[in-house]
Write an enzyme that holds these catalytic residues in place. Structure first.
Site, PDB file in Angstrom:
ATOM      1  N   THR A 196       0.830  -1.230   0.000  1.00 13.18           N
ATOM      2  CA  THR A 196       0.000   0.000   0.000  1.00 13.18           C
ATOM      3  C   THR A 196       0.854   1.266   0.000  1.00 13.18           C
ATOM      4  OG1 THR A 196      -0.205   0.140   2.426  1.00 13.18           O
ATOM      5  CG2 THR A 196      -1.846  -1.192   1.249  1.00 13.18           C
ATOM      6  N   LEU A 234      -2.504   5.479  -0.437  1.00 15.64           N
ATOM      7  CA  LEU A 234      -3.918   5.096  -0.445  1.00 15.64           C
ATOM      8  C   LEU A 234      -4.037   3.645   0.024  1.00 15.64           C
ATOM      9  CD1 LEU A 234      -5.345   6.854  -3.622  1.00 15.64           C
ATOM     10  CD2 LEU A 234      -5.628   7.464  -1.209  1.00 15.64           C
ATOM     11  N   HIS A 235      -3.826   3.468   1.322  1.00 15.52           N
ATOM     12  CA  HIS A 235      -3.799   2.126   1.908  1.00 15.52           C
ATOM     13  C   HIS A 235      -5.114   1.367   1.629  1.00 15.52           C
ATOM     14  CE1 HIS A 235      -0.189   3.325   4.125  1.00 15.52           C
ATOM     15  NE2 HIS A 235      -0.847   4.381   4.572  1.00 15.52           N
ATOM     16  N   ASP A 236      -6.222   1.872   2.118  1.00 12.96           N
ATOM     17  CA  ASP A 236      -7.474   1.116   2.093  1.00 12.96           C
ATOM     18  C   ASP A 236      -8.040   0.864   0.694  1.00 12.96           C
ATOM     19  OD1 ASP A 236      -8.647   2.622   5.197  1.00 12.96           O
ATOM     20  OD2 ASP A 236      -7.336   0.907   4.820  1.00 12.96           O
TER      21      ASP A 236
END
Ligand code: RIB
Ligand code: CA
Length: 330
Positions: A196, A234-236
């Protein structure tokens, strides 16, 4: 079109959670059964309300939002550091739209009910601490073999943590819950910091939203600009993108364990890949380690506001080709 993924999105909005929700809502490949919320980035009262605010932003008050656990399984939730998500969890921005109301049912009961109603068909997309998921498995252990899969943002298999030297935030908030999930025998796909941190928002992406002219896209641009000034990753959204474009990810099978002790290692990920490290254990998780980042950003912006793809040509760079292992098909 491929069969739709029937998903429950468990989250702790948070701006990157908000983008993940908006992406899930924009994708025809995804049948979003409901949104469940948990304490994480902010206390549950904020994260649940923020989920309602995000749905209202795109006039999707029809999507049911469920409040879940207000604290981690094993102890008080103490935030030790300022949040990159601002005071209210969405960078303190005024968002258009009138939020709906939370469903009466508890998130844990909703998850159990949905899985029992559609055995083998419901996937859990988990992008916050795993408290709700763990409690559902503990309360109704019969659902574990009936869950199609869990695709989650969490952990750091082969890289440093972001909330302690060893721990990624979601695992650090509730490591006991994460370990219950890791040892559940449910098919798992882990999108940790290893991948991520390679998916970063850049100026052309933000401009694309800000210049789109639509109220919701401009609000998204404002959120991204505020969030991106602290954490551009933008991890999620990576967890939602995995359902849409798994071919843009790569990784490997591993045995993943989440530590709760010693304190300095709390929330850390232990990923065993080699025969020697596995020591006779079977892998329990597909760990994603690489991706084609610019292609993923193109998918994200396309899906959320189609006509702005041209802006990405300005900011696009060579893609980082996946190095090994084909993604596990969902
Ligand atoms: O470490 C990143 C994760 O922690 C993301 O889910 C972000 O929203 C925060 O919850
Ligand atoms: Ca999150």
């Amino acid at each position: 079109m491929q069969a739709r993924h029937r998903i429950i999105l468990d989250c702790d909005p948070g701006v990157d959670d908000a983008i993940a929700i908006l992406l899930a809502l924009a994708c025809p490949e995804i049948d979003l059964l409901g949104i469940t919320c948990v304490t994480g980035n902010k206390d549950l009262s904020f994260t649940a309300n923020n989920a309602l605010r995000i749905c209202a932003l795109v006039a999707r008050q029809d999507v049911s939002v469920y409040a879940g656990c207000a604290r981690p399984l094993m102890g008080p939730y103490v935030r030790k550091w300022p949040s990159v998500h601002g005071t209210d969890g969405l960078c303190d921005l005024e968002l258009p739209g009138t939020p709906g109301h939370l469903a009466e049912e508890h998130a844990v009961d909703f998850i159990i009910r949905q899985v029992l109603a559609a055995p083998g068909q419901v996937s859990l997309c988990v992008i916050g601490p795993m408290t709700n998921i763990a409690l559902a498995i503990v309360k109704a252990p019969q659902i574990a073999p009936l869950i199609h899969s869990i695709v989650f943002m969490g952990g750091a298999a082969f890289c440093p943590g972001n909330s302690s030297p060893l721990a990624e935030f979601n695992f650090l908030v509730d490591p006991e819950a994460a370990e219950i999930v890791m040892s559940s025998c449910i098919p798992l796909v882990m999108l940790g910091l290893d991948v991520t941190q390679k998916v970063r928002i850049r100026e052309p992406h933000i401009n694309a939203f800000e210049q789109s002219g639509t109220v919701s896209a401009m609000a998204i641009g404002a959120m991204l600009r505020a969030y991106g000034s602290n954490d551009p990753c933008l991890h999620d959204p990576c967890a939602v993108l995995y359902y849409i474009a798994p071919e843009l990810f790569s990784g490997m099978e591993a045995h993943v364990q989440v530590l709760s002790n010693p304190p300095e290692a709390r929330g850390s990920t232990v990923a065993a890949v080699s025969e020697r490290h596995l020591g006779g254990r079977s892998p329990n998780c597909f760990v994603v380690t690489d991706c084609e980042a610019d292609d993923l950003m193109r998918v994200l912006v396309d899906r959320m506001s189609g006509e702005m793809n041209h802006a990405l040509e300005v900011g696009g760079r060579g893609t980082s080709k996946p190095k090994s292992g084909s993604p596990q098909r969902m």
